[in-house]
Design a protein around this motif. Structure first.
Motif, mmCIF file in Angstrom:
data_model
loop_
_atom_site.group_PDB
_atom_site.id
_atom_site.type_symbol
_atom_site.label_atom_id
_atom_site.label_comp_id
_atom_site.label_asym_id
_atom_site.label_seq_id
_atom_site.Cartn_x
_atom_site.Cartn_y
_atom_site.Cartn_z
ATOM 1 N N TYR A 38 33.662 43.109 27.387
ATOM 2 C CA TYR A 38 34.544 42.149 26.732
ATOM 3 C C TYR A 38 34.656 40.947 27.653
ATOM 4 O O TYR A 38 34.938 41.095 28.837
ATOM 5 N N GLU A 39 34.384 39.759 27.139
ATOM 6 C CA GLU A 39 34.430 38.566 27.976
ATOM 7 C C GLU A 39 35.775 37.872 27.859
ATOM 8 O O GLU A 39 36.310 37.714 26.768
ATOM 9 N N VAL A 40 36.292 37.464 29.013
ATOM 10 C CA VAL A 40 37.569 36.753 29.092
ATOM 11 C C VAL A 40 37.293 35.409 29.757
ATOM 12 O O VAL A 40 36.700 35.358 30.838
ATOM 13 N N ASP A 41 37.708 34.343 29.120
ATOM 14 C CA ASP A 41 37.502 32.996 29.643
ATOM 15 C C ASP A 41 38.234 32.814 30.967
ATOM 16 O O ASP A 41 39.394 33.206 31.107
ATOM 17 N N GLY A 42 37.563 32.242 31.943
ATOM 18 C CA GLY A 42 38.134 32.030 33.263
ATOM 19 C C GLY A 42 39.349 31.117 33.275
ATOM 20 O O GLY A 42 40.142 31.148 34.207
ATOM 21 N N ARG A 43 39.499 30.306 32.244
ATOM 22 C CA ARG A 43 40.689 29.448 32.179
ATOM 23 C C ARG A 43 41.931 30.263 31.851
ATOM 24 O O ARG A 43 43.045 29.832 32.109
ATOM 25 N N ARG A 44 41.734 31.452 31.289
ATOM 26 C CA ARG A 44 42.863 32.328 30.936
ATOM 27 C C ARG A 44 43.157 33.342 32.024
ATOM 28 O O ARG A 44 44.258 33.886 32.078
ATOM 29 N N ALA A 45 42.173 33.651 32.858
ATOM 30 C CA ALA A 45 42.333 34.688 33.883
ATOM 31 C C ALA A 45 41.832 34.163 35.218
ATOM 32 O O ALA A 45 40.653 33.882 35.367
ATOM 33 N N GLN A 46 42.717 34.068 36.175
ATOM 34 C CA GLN A 46 42.347 33.552 37.494
ATOM 35 C C GLN A 46 41.759 34.631 38.402
ATOM 36 O O GLN A 46 41.129 34.311 39.395
ATOM 37 N N SER A 47 41.958 35.892 38.053
ATOM 38 C CA SER A 47 41.434 36.987 38.874
ATOM 39 C C SER A 47 40.906 38.088 37.961
ATOM 40 O O SER A 47 41.165 38.102 36.760
ATOM 41 N N SER A 48 40.196 39.030 38.561
ATOM 42 C CA SER A 48 39.678 40.148 37.773
ATOM 43 C C SER A 48 40.816 40.995 37.218
ATOM 44 O O SER A 48 40.721 41.520 36.111
ATOM 45 N N MET A 49 41.911 41.099 37.969
ATOM 46 C CA MET A 49 43.064 41.874 37.483
ATOM 47 C C MET A 49 43.681 41.204 36.254
ATOM 48 O O MET A 49 44.071 41.891 35.314
ATOM 49 N N ASP A 50 43.752 39.878 36.271
ATOM 50 C CA ASP A 50 44.238 39.146 35.092
ATOM 51 C C ASP A 50 43.330 39.417 33.898
ATOM 52 O O ASP A 50 43.797 39.645 32.787
ATOM 53 N N ALA A 51 42.016 39.384 34.139
ATOM 54 C CA ALA A 51 41.048 39.609 33.062
ATOM 55 C C ALA A 51 41.193 41.009 32.469
ATOM 56 O O ALA A 51 41.144 41.194 31.256
ATOM 57 N N VAL A 52 41.405 42.000 33.333
ATOM 58 C CA VAL A 52 41.588 43.380 32.867
ATOM 59 C C VAL A 52 42.848 43.480 32.011
ATOM 60 O O VAL A 52 42.838 44.110 30.950
ATOM 61 N N GLU A 53 43.935 42.863 32.433
ATOM 62 C CA GLU A 53 45.184 42.919 31.665
ATOM 63 C C GLU A 53 45.042 42.230 30.311
ATOM 64 O O GLU A 53 45.542 42.729 29.300
ATOM 65 N N ILE A 54 44.356 41.094 30.270
ATOM 66 C CA ILE A 54 44.135 40.391 29.000
ATOM 67 C C ILE A 54 43.280 41.248 28.071
ATOM 68 O O ILE A 54 43.590 41.412 26.893
ATOM 69 N N ALA A 55 42.195 41.813 28.603
ATOM 70 C CA ALA A 55 41.320 42.661 27.786
ATOM 71 C C ALA A 55 42.080 43.883 27.284
ATOM 72 O O ALA A 55 41.958 44.265 26.117
#
Length: 62
Positions: A38-55
């Protein structure tokens, strides 16, 4: 449907070679049937942990 987040890739994929435009690739399992991404835009997630939480939130993972 059961979704389990495995993690996010360590690296970032730059879009069009621009370091301020990237995506995080979050790996997850669905019903124990292998890995999906699942891809998360870097503008929405500043770190990998942010990306995991969004996903997790967007996929409806437990």
């Amino acid at each position: 449907m059961s979704i389990q987040i495995v993690g996010a890739t360590v690296g970032r994929q730059f879009i069009e070679g621009q370091p301020d435009r990237f995506t995080w690739r979050v790996s997850y399992e669905r019903d124990g049937r292998g890995l999906f991404h699942y891809e998360v835009d870097g503008r929405r997630a500043q770190s990998s942990m942010d990306a995991v939480e969004i996903a997790r939130r967007e996929l409806g993972a437990d």
